[in-house]
Design a protein around this motif. Sequence first.
Motif, PDB file in Angstrom:
ATOM      1  N   GLN A  43      74.246  18.069  37.810  1.00 18.29           N
ATOM      2  CA  GLN A  43      74.438  19.226  36.895  1.00 18.29           C
ATOM      3  C   GLN A  43      73.365  19.510  36.104  1.00 18.29           C
ATOM      4  O   GLN A  43      72.804  18.483  35.220  1.00 18.29           O
ATOM      5  N   TYR A  44      73.342  20.825  35.789  1.00 17.95           N
ATOM      6  CA  TYR A  44      71.994  21.188  35.031  1.00 17.95           C
ATOM      7  C   TYR A  44      72.845  22.463  34.018  1.00 17.95           C
ATOM      8  O   TYR A  44      74.050  22.610  34.242  1.00 17.95           O
ATOM      9  N   VAL A  45      72.018  23.090  33.415  1.00 21.44           N
ATOM     10  CA  VAL A  45      72.373  24.254  32.465  1.00 21.44           C
ATOM     11  C   VAL A  45      71.477  25.292  32.691  1.00 21.44           C
ATOM     12  O   VAL A  45      70.252  24.905  32.480  1.00 21.44           O
ATOM     13  N   ILE A 100      66.021  25.951  33.049  1.00 16.13           N
ATOM     14  CA  ILE A 100      67.050  25.149  33.473  1.00 16.13           C
ATOM     15  C   ILE A 100      66.809  23.883  32.616  1.00 16.13           C
ATOM     16  O   ILE A 100      65.814  23.214  32.535  1.00 16.13           O
ATOM     17  N   LEU A 101      67.715  23.561  32.105  1.00 14.11           N
ATOM     18  CA  LEU A 101      67.954  22.479  31.097  1.00 14.11           C
ATOM     19  C   LEU A 101      68.681  21.201  31.574  1.00 14.11           C
ATOM     20  O   LEU A 101      69.574  21.582  32.374  1.00 14.11           O
ATOM     21  N   ALA A 109      73.227  21.712  26.073  1.00 14.36           N
ATOM     22  CA  ALA A 109      72.361  22.879  26.320  1.00 14.36           C
ATOM     23  C   ALA A 109      72.142  23.873  25.049  1.00 14.36           C
ATOM     24  O   ALA A 109      71.127  24.203  24.544  1.00 14.36           O
ATOM     25  N   GLN A 110      73.242  24.116  24.337  1.00 15.25           N
ATOM     26  CA  GLN A 110      73.292  25.154  23.286  1.00 15.25           C
ATOM     27  C   GLN A 110      72.528  24.508  22.127  1.00 15.25           C
ATOM     28  O   GLN A 110      71.559  25.225  21.469  1.00 15.25           O
ATOM     29  N   LEU A 128      74.505  31.007  28.745  1.00 18.18           N
ATOM     30  CA  LEU A 128      74.461  29.662  29.369  1.00 18.18           C
ATOM     31  C   LEU A 128      75.206  29.535  30.547  1.00 18.18           C
ATOM     32  O   LEU A 128      76.701  29.720  30.138  1.00 18.18           O
ATOM     33  N   TYR A 129      74.923  28.854  31.579  1.00 17.10           N
ATOM     34  CA  TYR A 129      75.827  28.534  32.796  1.00 17.10           C
ATOM     35  C   TYR A 129      75.740  27.252  33.372  1.00 17.10           C
ATOM     36  O   TYR A 129      74.532  26.723  33.455  1.00 17.10           O
TER      37      TYR A 129
END
Length: 152
Positions: A43-45, A100-101, A109-110, A128-129
Amino acid sequence: MKYLYTLAILCCLGFTANAQTTNSNYNKALADSLGADNYGMKQYVLVILKTGSNTTTDKEKLNQYFRGHMENIGRLAKEGKLVVAGPLGKNDKSYRGIFILDAKTIEEAQKLVETDPAVKAKIFDVELYPWYGSAALPVYLDTHSKISKENP
């Protein structure tokens, strides 16, 4: 949703949905070090940077924000939190670039995005997704550092 993305990637690699096979090249230590699941994914953001509400034309201020933006990108990459970054071409949605974080949650991520001076100054707004992709993404950065002749 995660299953559909994995299925799409496996199909692109020539695997069928009905036949699960064990990968003879599997490296458990590497997979574990990258946080990979059984499919080599994680999983990434995904962050979409958009034109923000700050429309200043002060060139000195803009240079300061963008210098800080680039320094923040470098810092996050060195910390292993930023695995992909780049600008987008002109478009009708005011999208300016993506990150991509390596973050498990939108909230994490925020917090990372809020360290960017251009985001703080509202030069960029962000969307952000959650994004599910190859756990190998972070290792391309070392190769990139060996093929880029100049740094921005």
